[in-house]
Each structure stands twice: as structure tokens, then as C-alpha cells.
Design a protein around this motif. Sequence first.
Motif, PDB file in Angstrom:
ATOM      1  N   SER A 252       0.693  -0.841   0.075  1.00 46.74           N
ATOM      2  CA  SER A 252       0.586  -0.345  -0.497  1.00 46.74           C
ATOM      3  C   SER A 252       0.660   1.772  -0.261  1.00 46.74           C
ATOM      4  N   ILE A 253       2.111   0.839   0.261  1.00 46.43           N
ATOM      5  CA  ILE A 253       2.592   2.587   1.017  1.00 46.43           C
ATOM      6  C   ILE A 253       3.853   2.726   0.121  1.00 46.43           C
ATOM      7  N   TYR A 254       3.788   1.437  -1.138  1.00 46.23           N
ATOM      8  CA  TYR A 254       4.945   1.416  -2.121  1.00 46.23           C
ATOM      9  C   TYR A 254       3.839   2.343  -3.293  1.00 46.23           C
ATOM     10  N   ILE A 255       2.496   1.223  -3.421  1.00 45.57           N
ATOM     11  CA  ILE A 255       1.410   1.803  -4.559  1.00 45.57           C
ATOM     12  C   ILE A 255       1.159   3.569  -4.443  1.00 45.57           C
ATOM     13  N   MET A 256       1.018   4.485  -2.829  1.00 43.14           N
ATOM     14  CA  MET A 256       0.525   5.772  -3.041  1.00 43.14           C
ATOM     15  C   MET A 256       1.899   6.457  -3.042  1.00 43.14           C
ATOM     16  N   ASN A 257       2.770   5.862  -3.138  1.00 45.64           N
ATOM     17  CA  ASN A 257       4.352   6.249  -3.420  1.00 45.64           C
ATOM     18  C   ASN A 257       4.305   6.609  -4.172  1.00 45.64           C
ATOM     19  N   LYS A 258       3.632   5.692  -5.371  1.00 50.08           N
ATOM     20  CA  LYS A 258       4.057   5.714  -6.568  1.00 50.08           C
ATOM     21  C   LYS A 258       3.285   6.813  -7.482  1.00 50.08           C
ATOM     22  N   ILE A 259       1.570   6.215  -7.034  1.00 48.88           N
ATOM     23  CA  ILE A 259       0.727   7.422  -7.100  1.00 48.88           C
ATOM     24  C   ILE A 259       1.129   8.690  -6.931  1.00 48.88           C
ATOM     25  N   SER A 260       1.553   8.844  -6.677  1.00 53.26           N
ATOM     26  CA  SER A 260       1.676  10.110  -5.765  1.00 53.26           C
ATOM     27  C   SER A 260       3.058  11.162  -6.539  1.00 53.26           C
ATOM     28  N   GLN A 261       3.968  10.193  -6.988  1.00 53.61           N
ATOM     29  CA  GLN A 261       5.382  10.306  -7.742  1.00 53.61           C
ATOM     30  C   GLN A 261       4.980  10.068  -9.614  1.00 53.61           C
ATOM     31  N   ASP A 262       5.165   9.140  -9.394  1.00 52.41           N
ATOM     32  CA  ASP A 262       4.840   8.964 -10.886  1.00 52.41           C
ATOM     33  C   ASP A 262       3.544   9.407 -11.683  1.00 52.41           C
ATOM     34  N   TYR A 263       2.461   8.953 -11.486  1.00 53.78           N
ATOM     35  CA  TYR A 263       1.253   9.396 -11.797  1.00 53.78           C
ATOM     36  C   TYR A 263       1.264  10.482 -11.391  1.00 53.78           C
ATOM     37  N   LEU A 264       1.179  11.435 -10.775  1.00 50.52           N
ATOM     38  CA  LEU A 264       0.704  12.944 -10.797  1.00 50.52           C
ATOM     39  C   LEU A 264       2.692  13.907 -10.930  1.00 50.52           C
ATOM     40  N   ILE A 265       3.336  13.329 -11.690  1.00 49.42           N
ATOM     41  CA  ILE A 265       4.588  13.517 -11.911  1.00 49.42           C
ATOM     42  C   ILE A 265       5.015  14.716 -10.802  1.00 49.42           C
ATOM     43  N   ARG A 266       5.354  14.060  -9.991  1.00 54.44           N
ATOM     44  CA  ARG A 266       5.556  15.352  -8.831  1.00 54.44           C
ATOM     45  C   ARG A 266       7.475  14.222  -8.683  1.00 54.44           C
ATOM     46  N   PRO A 267       8.195  15.597  -8.033  1.00 57.30           N
ATOM     47  CA  PRO A 267       9.936  14.816  -7.527  1.00 57.30           C
ATOM     48  C   PRO A 267       9.863  14.600  -6.763  1.00 57.30           C
TER      49      PRO A 267
END
Lengths: 445, 413
Positions: A252-267
Motif C-alpha cells: 500500500s505504501i509503495y502504491i501510494m508513493n508511486k501514484i503521488s510521484q509517477d502518476y502526478l509527475i512530482r519530484p
Amino acid sequence: MEYSERLQNVTVIGAAGKMGSGILLLTAIEMADLSLKPENKNRQFILNAMDVSDEALSGLMKYLRAQVLKAAEKKAVQLRSVYADRTDLIDNEEIIREYVNDVVAIVRPTTLIESAYNSTLIFEAIKEDPALKVKIFSQINQNSTKSPWFYTNTSSIPISKIDKEANLGGRILGVHFYNPPAIQKLVEIIKGENTLQELVDFANLYSKNLRKIVVPSHDFAGFIGNGHFMRDAIHGIREAEALQSKYSFAESIYIMNKISQDYLIRPMGIFQLIDYVGIDVCQYIMSVMNPYLPNEDLHSDLLDKILASGVRGGQNSDGSQKDGFLKYEKGKVVAAYDINTKSYAPIAEFQSKCDDSLGKVPASILPWKAVVGNPKKDDLFKAYFTELNQTVSFGAELAKKYALRSREIGLNLVKDKVAFTENDVNTVLLTGFFHAYGPINNYLD
Amino acid sequence: MTKLRRKVYMIAGYNTISMGTGRKEFHPKKERPGLEEYIKEAGQAVLQMIGGAKNVDESVIGNFIAARFNRQANMAGFVPFIDEGLKYKPAIRVEGACGTGALALVTGIKSILAETAEVVLVLGVEVQNTVKAIYGADILAAAGWAKERKDGHAYFFPGKFSDRSKAYAERFDKEKTRQAMAKWFQNAIENARLCPTAQEYHNTTKDLIACGMLNPNPKGFVDSLNVFDCSKVSDGASAIAIVSEEGLIRCGISKNDAIEIMGFGQAEGDITQTPADLTQLDTTKAAVQKAFESAGVTKEQIATVECHDCFTIAGIMATEAIGFAEHGKGIDFVLEGNTARDGKVPFNTTGGLIGWGHPTGATGVHQAVTIWEQLTGKAALNQIEIKPERPYALSINMGGDDKTLVSIVYKKA
Ligand SMILES: NC(=O)c1ccc[n+]([C@@H]2O[C@H](COP(=O)([O-])OP(=O)(O)OC[C@H]3O[C@@H](n4cnc5c(N)ncnc54)[C@H](O)[C@@H]3O)[C@@H](O)[C@H]2O)c1
């Protein structure tokens, strides 16, 4: 009192800390540059670097010397004209060395709070403890004959509250640098109810001379930066908690970290950012903000739990990342924490399973690095979010929800009179958090 | 100077990689080869082509300023380090700032002419990435008059040539000057991309002209040059053998693999004097004229030129100093494409100082190696066509701000 007079005797309290050391560096350079102007030849400039830790102060002086050297090398072109009349300084190397000595000579490391009694300007960057800040401010204020100005770096304590409790008569202003101050461009300036306008004008000029971007914020706990970040973090945490019906904690941590970085194009992903700031720091800032928020609960049991298990994040003294929600090797995320087993699960073990369940990724997705400096980034984001909007996948749903929540947080900051304008919110996220686009946008309309 | 009294040839040229920013292998914090490795690599490569150290009568090593970049003087002492066979043979180090390399060549040529040697090993070397650019600028400033340093720019030589480009642009045509400088940069990089030892070999920038057109940033650098107008900081060595007719035979090298020195010109300007006219390279002009006279050739017979483009503007001014363009028309000459690899007279066919690199003390030797490759058909992807009616090549190596000049005319043997 004009600008350079105000800067003739300054104290940074908590000078050896993360924020204090950066503020000290910038201020030392600014003061040295003033001292080298012909009209200031006969003036003394003194910058007290005050901290309770002797050991940290020794480290600070080394850090200062190394950083000033770097700054001097960068501005050697100007320094040659500053030292034009010094016939004994010929090579760049001699000039740079002289400048470093001149800057360092202004700085007086000390553990004695009394050294602040002669200062006309105090920068404060001790830990986020309202009672301690108030105590130090009133002590200086009572013992000083200079009616000093207090610039606090607090991230969340209302300025008016400090003003009242320390009895400063409006001689206090929030001058909120971002970490690390020497690099981050953003400074939030927060006026308390009774703050004197002079303090604001001076802070604006000072920040401008430091080539910072100033965003004014209302005096509301958390201001703009943490006002957005803490709520954004709570959103990420709650989403991760919800995922646990289907995924392990680490997944779950991995998924939300990925969503907020990759999908939202954040640093950075949200959990990496929490680790970067420090899980304890986040928890603490939330606890300072929460009492001022009658209609919401800015608190996470998960943060309490994870801290209780001894995982804290934050950085080592060499600037490297300590493990937190995620585990880092050479700056790269390699594993995610599992609160149930109290151990890190290697991401490689579940990455493909998780990525598969997130489904199809929009083809127009780009890494943050590729867009952040791109002059056509607005078009790229429009195209990407339009495609994201049309994508039917679990990942796309989570990402859309995340982006809309981030926007809602931003809009509420304006509605709740924390930020003056929507643009200010976006500027804070762009410059203080290195986002490539502001949260208040219409990409998903 | 008149015709050479004896035939002089160059054979067996070799260049190491020009190392520095731009090369994939380069990382400022990683350990790199030093003077020793570069000298050895280049020296041994030449010895191998000419039948070994036993064939060498004496050596010349060119180095500008290892005393400060590397805390090393007495450079001739590295010659026997190349090969034991060079022990107890004569060796000499020469220095003339960025014109060092060609001074080394000329020293070798003179030994052949004086008949004190039949085979001379000539090397040039510089290792400059040992200090940051801002301190390297201090060291390189020694190529100018020390008494001018105090009033000079932090980046002393870029400052000098920035003043030249400003004067030129203001006197002739601002926009066109900038365009021509950008064009010069483009030619340099395009040539370098074909040459595996070039510092810009890995350059993949798409829009080179856009880089070249960038506005200068006077706060961080100089008034009238952007960074693309400047040669970079380089480490590297080049070597070549200079031989007589007898030397050729001794080394077992056929004339097909040799070039002949047809003439050369040397000229020195007064280091304490500022240029009379910032828009011209007078000393360069004098050296080239002498070289043409000595060789008995005219500019119309020149197939290719290696010129000293430490800065793009210096390349443009060189076209005028040679006489290809009138004063003020060098910019048109370059913009019309005459100096490009498919132009009338291709300049700097392996990239020159801007594209191939500028390990200062080695540059003059590198120029000779490039010409040797071109005239003997060994230039691989860099090869240009050498037409029978224009069989000659010209090199110009400059030390300081148009102070120490050597120009050489070559032809296939
Ligand atoms: N770290 C961040 O990302 C960040 C960003 C913006 C603002 N802030 C704010 O800046 C302030 C400092 O944060 P930090 O991260 O630099 O903390 P830190 O722990 O790195 O530094 C605090 C420093 O204060 C010193 N100190 C403690 N008590 C003291 C006292 N009584 N007198 C003098 N010095 C004392 C400590 O020795 C330490 O060197 C806090 O108010 C924080 O909210 C932090």
C-alpha cells in the motif's frame, strides 16, 4: 534605521541546525557584501551564531567556510571589482580566499544567549517548541536595549500568539525559509496581527537581496506550505490505509508513493517526502496545527504507530536519507516498511504485481525530470491529464482522486484565508516543493 | 624566410583522447590519467610506428604550465620515461603558452635543418582538469603579461577575446558577428563528432546554432562571449616524428605516409603591448605571410587550414589574417560556409580547439597530426578531399593574445 544599519548586529539562534545554518550562511554573505561597500568601510558587522551545542558549532564553522568558498567561486567575476583597490590580491584564488575570510570573520559562534542582547535583528530557528520560542524571545526582549526585531522560522506556530505571549509589541515576523535555505528559492512571510509594517518591508528587501521568491501568507497555523503538505500527506496515508483490505502494508505504501510521484509527475512520492522531512517532524507539525482546525482532524494514528516502532525518517548529518516508510540505498527507494512484521519488504518482490493491478498507464506520462524545466510543460500537462482523465484503470482512479484532493486543499487555503491568492498557493508548491505545476489548475476539468 | 635548405618530413602522428567535460568517461571527481600516462601513450604510439626508440636522435616536449597545473617542471625528464631507449639522448622542453605545440614542432624542424638530428620525436602535453575553471583561469592568465592580471577579467583570456569580439561586432555587424560565431561553433562540433579522440565526440546537442546564439552572461562570465564560443578545459597529448630524407629511410616509412614541411613562419608580438587594433590578429598575419613566402605558395593553393580557434572570434579573425577574407568580411566568409567541411577551404577538420579540445601545450602538435592524417588519407570519417590543384595545408598556432605565433605550410611527400 536603514538597511545596512539594521544588519550591523544580528544573531541567529539555533544557528547550527538544519535551517539555522542555512540562514546563517545567507545572512553572513549578505552582511559581508554590505561591509565591503566603500560607504560601510568604518562600520562593524557582527553576526552571532548562537546554539546550545558546542560540538555542532564547530561543525557549523566548517560547513560555513566550505559553503562560502563555493559561493565565492561562483561570484568571482563580481568579487574582482569588489577588491579592485586591493593591489595585493591578484589571482582569483587570492581574491576568493580573502572573501571567505571576510565572511567568516563576521560570524561569532557562541553558546551564550546574552550575545543576542546587542543585536537589532534576531533570526530564530530552534526546534518547533512554542514554549521554548516564547521563553527565548521574552528573555532577549527584556534584556536588550535595542528593541530588536524577531524573525522566526516557525513552520506552524501563529505569529500573533508568540507576539502576545512574549510581549514583543509587534516586533515579530514569520520569515519562513524552506529546507535547505541556501538552495530553496521560497520564503513565506507571515505578518501577525500587530506586526509592524517596517519588519515586513525589511524582510522583503532582505529576501530580494538573497534572490528569494517571497510569498506572503496569512498568520494561520501551518501557513501555505505545510497547510498543503500536511493535508496532502494525510490524504496519501488514508488512501494507503484503505488499500490494506487488498494489499499488504508495504504494498500500500509503495502504491501510494508511486501514484503521488509517477502518476502526478512530482519530484518525490508522498511517503518519500514524509521521510525526507522526518516522520516525527510531520507528526509534530500536525499536532501544532490541529488545535486551530475545529472542522478537521489533522492527525494520523499511523504516524504515531510507526514512530512508536522506532522508524523516523529524516536525514543523517551528511545529508543522506534515513530509512522511514521507505528504505533507501544510495538515494534510491529499495524497500517499503511493513508495520505488521516491523521489517522492510524489498520492492522487487511485489512491484510487478502492484504495477499490474494499477493497470494501463497513460502513454503521455513523463517523468518529473523531463518536464520540470520544459518551456512547453503546460501543454504536456494538459495532454497528460486529459489522457489520464479518459483512462479507466485502478491507478488512474487513485491518481485523479489525489490530484483533485490536492486542488481542493489549495482552494481551501484561499477560502480559509491562509493564502491571499490561488497564485500564491501555486507559487509555494512550485518553488518550495519543486512541483512542476501548481495544484490549482483545470487540467482535469 | 626563404626555402628550407633541406627536406623535412613529418610522419607517424598520434593523438590521445582530449579529456574533459563533454567526454562520457569524464567525471570531475573521478581519478584520471596524469601527465605521465598521456606522455607515455602518445610517445609510445609514435615510437611503434617509426621502428622504436633506437631510431630517435633527440626529442622535444612542449608543455605550457605543468608547473602550476600539476606541480611539475623539468618536463624533458619524462622523455626517457616513454621508452628506456631514449635515456641519455637529448631532450628539451619548450614553452610559448598556447603556442607551445608548434614551437616544439619548429624546434624539431630546426634540428633537422641544422643537421644535428635526422629523427626528432616531438610531443605536446597538458593536463588541466586538476583545478576548477575559475582557478585554471588564473594559471592560463600567465600567457598574458602578469602586470595586466590585476585589471583583467576573472576569466582572463575569455575577457581578452570578449573585448576583441565586442570591438569587431561594433565596428562591423553585431548580428552577423554573433551568427558567424554560432556557425563556427556548429562546424567545430560537427567535425568533432566524426573524430573518436575529440572532446566533443559524444556531443548530441540537436540545435547547435541555438547554443551558439545564446546571449552572453556578463554577471557570471564575460560580456561578449557565451560558453560555446570558448574552447574547453582539456587533458591530452599529441606526438609526431620530424625527420629528414635519411630519417625516413631509417624509420622505414614510405613517402606515401609522410608529409613534407614546405615552409614556416614564426612571429613574436610584445607581451607588454595591447593590440593596436582589437579587430585584427596582426602577429598571426605576419607569421602566415612568412610561412607562405618560405613555402612559395599562395592562399589559393591551400586545401585545408588548422587554425587556433581558442574562441570562435579568433577563428573568424584567422580567416582574415590568412587573407581569405578582407578585414571585416571574415564573418561573411564563415557564414557562406567556406570553412565548413564541405566548403571551399575546410578549417579545423577534426573540430579544432573548440571541437577537438585544447590541451594547451599539445594543441600545435595536434594540428600537425590532423594535417598529416588529411594529406596522407588517414583521416577516416574526418577525411576531406584534397584536390591536386590545391595540395597544401596550413596550420596556425597562437600563444597568448596574438603574441607567440607559428604558421606552417605542409604538402603530401
Ligand atoms: N527542517 C525543515 O524542513 C524546516 C523547514 C522550514 C522551517 N522549519 C522550522 O525551522 C525551525 C528549526 O528546524 P530545524 O529543522 O532546523 O531543526 P534542527 O533540530 O535541525 O535545529 C535546531 C537547532 O536549534 C538548537 N537549539 C535547541 N535549543 C536551543 C536553544 N534553547 N537555544 C539555542 N539553540 C537551540 C539545536 O542545537 C539545533 O542546532 C523549526 O521551527 C522548524 O519548524 C524547518
